[in-house]
Design an enzyme around this catalytic site. Structure first.
Site, PDB file in Angstrom:
ATOM      1  N   SER A 234       0.826  -1.197   0.000  1.00  0.00           N
ATOM      2  CA  SER A 234       0.000   0.000   0.000  1.00  0.00           C
ATOM      3  C   SER A 234       0.870   1.259   0.000  1.00  0.00           C
ATOM      4  O   SER A 234       1.753   1.407  -0.839  1.00  0.00           O
ATOM      5  CB  SER A 234      -0.975  -0.056   1.179  1.00  0.00           C
ATOM      6  OG  SER A 234      -1.992   0.898   1.043  1.00  0.00           O
TER       7      SER A 234
ATOM      8  N   ASP B 155      -9.209  -4.442  -5.624  1.00  0.00           N
ATOM      9  CA  ASP B 155      -8.531  -3.358  -4.902  1.00  0.00           C
ATOM     10  C   ASP B 155      -8.846  -2.020  -5.573  1.00  0.00           C
ATOM     11  O   ASP B 155      -8.691  -1.875  -6.793  1.00  0.00           O
ATOM     12  CB  ASP B 155      -7.021  -3.616  -4.925  1.00  0.00           C
ATOM     13  CG  ASP B 155      -6.232  -2.639  -4.079  1.00  0.00           C
ATOM     14  OD1 ASP B 155      -6.833  -1.717  -3.485  1.00  0.00           O
ATOM     15  OD2 ASP B 155      -4.990  -2.800  -4.009  1.00  0.00           O
TER      16      ASP B 155
ATOM     17  N   HIS C 220      -8.120  -4.928  -1.243  1.00  0.00           N
ATOM     18  CA  HIS C 220      -6.864  -4.338  -0.811  1.00  0.00           C
ATOM     19  C   HIS C 220      -6.310  -5.015   0.445  1.00  0.00           C
ATOM     20  O   HIS C 220      -6.994  -5.121   1.466  1.00  0.00           O
ATOM     21  CB  HIS C 220      -7.083  -2.846  -0.549  1.00  0.00           C
ATOM     22  CG  HIS C 220      -5.828  -2.085  -0.287  1.00  0.00           C
ATOM     23  ND1 HIS C 220      -4.824  -1.970  -1.211  1.00  0.00           N
ATOM     24  CD2 HIS C 220      -5.414  -1.391   0.809  1.00  0.00           C
ATOM     25  CE1 HIS C 220      -3.849  -1.233  -0.712  1.00  0.00           C
ATOM     26  NE2 HIS C 220      -4.172  -0.877   0.521  1.00  0.00           N
TER      27      HIS C 220
END
Length: 303
Positions: free
Chosen positions: A163, A245, A277
């Site tokens: 991320s 995601d 995600h």
């Protein structure tokens, strides 16, 4: 914790609330895992403060049992959390890195950087670069940490994260290639569900980094426009995407941009169907999470 009776200036759910008196309420209570230097454990860990002024620190992970005659690949990991939550000792990140170290037989350094909005971006990038430079001083086996001096093979360095951490890791790789740290070779960069600019303005990033447009003209959000990309460290870059995601579009855009750039390394992509995600952090024993881990371990064992 801030009182709910206070007037909210900015509600950045699910991460934090900023009140008009400038107090901040972080949402959620992540589980904290202490380090454990048990020599009988599969993985040992310890925390090291590298800068007393900023408080920047790292958690170092090493296999409990190893052949003392062999150096181990070095993994530098940068956690995610939208730049405003998270730490290496949060259970999801600690457990992920521990499993990675055990399966890959590597030593890992997980970087703790100062969080926004108290420390606005780009402070997280600067902290991570400072930590990476601290790691690099061990390349001659004369640094301040004995584990890195004794265990780490600085000719087999891997850099990555997930991320926001993947975005920071990519920035570190660009700086490492530009400044060319002596005695340290980054073999590969891994970007798991990375955050890069899509078609929409990245409003949270813009809030946390007031100098950014939050769009693709920011080289940290779209490294393809960074002229330094040609010198990015690493022979290989692995992208890990998830079909559902919300950051997938930006990640794929950078994947395509990197392939077309002047950087001359190899690019590969692994996408998990039907998942969102960072799904792999929250159920690490699931079949698809294990597949992500196994693919990453194979990437680390390629050197």
């Amino acid at each position: 914790m801030a009182s709910n009776s206070k007037e909210i200036a900015a509600d950045m759910f699910p991460f934090f609330r900023l009140y008009k008196d400038n107090t901040i309420e972080r949402l959620g209570q992540p589980q904290v895992v202490p380090p454990s230097d048990d020599p009988q454990a599969a993985v040992r860990s310890k925390d090291v403060v590298i800068d007393q002024n900023t408080g920047v620190s790292v958690r170092i992970f090493a296999p409990g049992r190893r052949d003392p005659s062999q150096k181990l690949p070095l993994v530098v990991y940068i956690h995610g959390g939208a730049y405003c939550v998270g730490a290496p000792w949060n259970a999801v990140f600690h457990n992920f890195v521990s499993i990675l170290v055990e399966k890959s037989n590597a030593i890992a350094v997980s970087i703790d950087y100062r969080l926004a909005p108290e420390s606005p971006l780009p402070i997280a990038y600067e902290d991570s670069w400072a930590a990476f430079q601290w790691i690099a001083v061990h390349a001659n086996s004369k640094g301040p940490d004995p584990w890195l001096n004794e265990y780490a093979d600085f000719g087999r360095v891997f850099l990555g994260g997930e991320s926001a951490g993947a975005n920071i890791a990519n920035d570190v790789a660009i700086r490492a290639g530009t400044e060319q740290l002596l005695g340290m070779e980054i073999v590969g960069v891994f970007l798991v569900h990375p955050f890069f600019a899509g078609n929409e303005v990245a409003e949270l990033y813009k809030f946390l980094c007031p100098t950014s447009s939050g769009r693709g003209d920011d080289p940290r959000l779209n490294p393809s426009v960074d002229p330094r990309i040609r010198n990015m460290a690493g022979r290989r870059v692995a992208f890990f995407l998830a079909e559902k995601d919300t950051l997938r579009e930006g990640a794929r855009g950078y994947y395509e941009g990197l392939k077309k750039s002047e950087w001359r390394g190899e690019v590969e992509i692994f996408e998990t169907e039907g998942e969102g995600h960072c799904f792999h952090l929250f159920n690490m024993n699931s079949e698809k999470a294990v597949a992500v881990m196994d693919r990453l371990v194979a990437f680390l064992n390629c050197a």
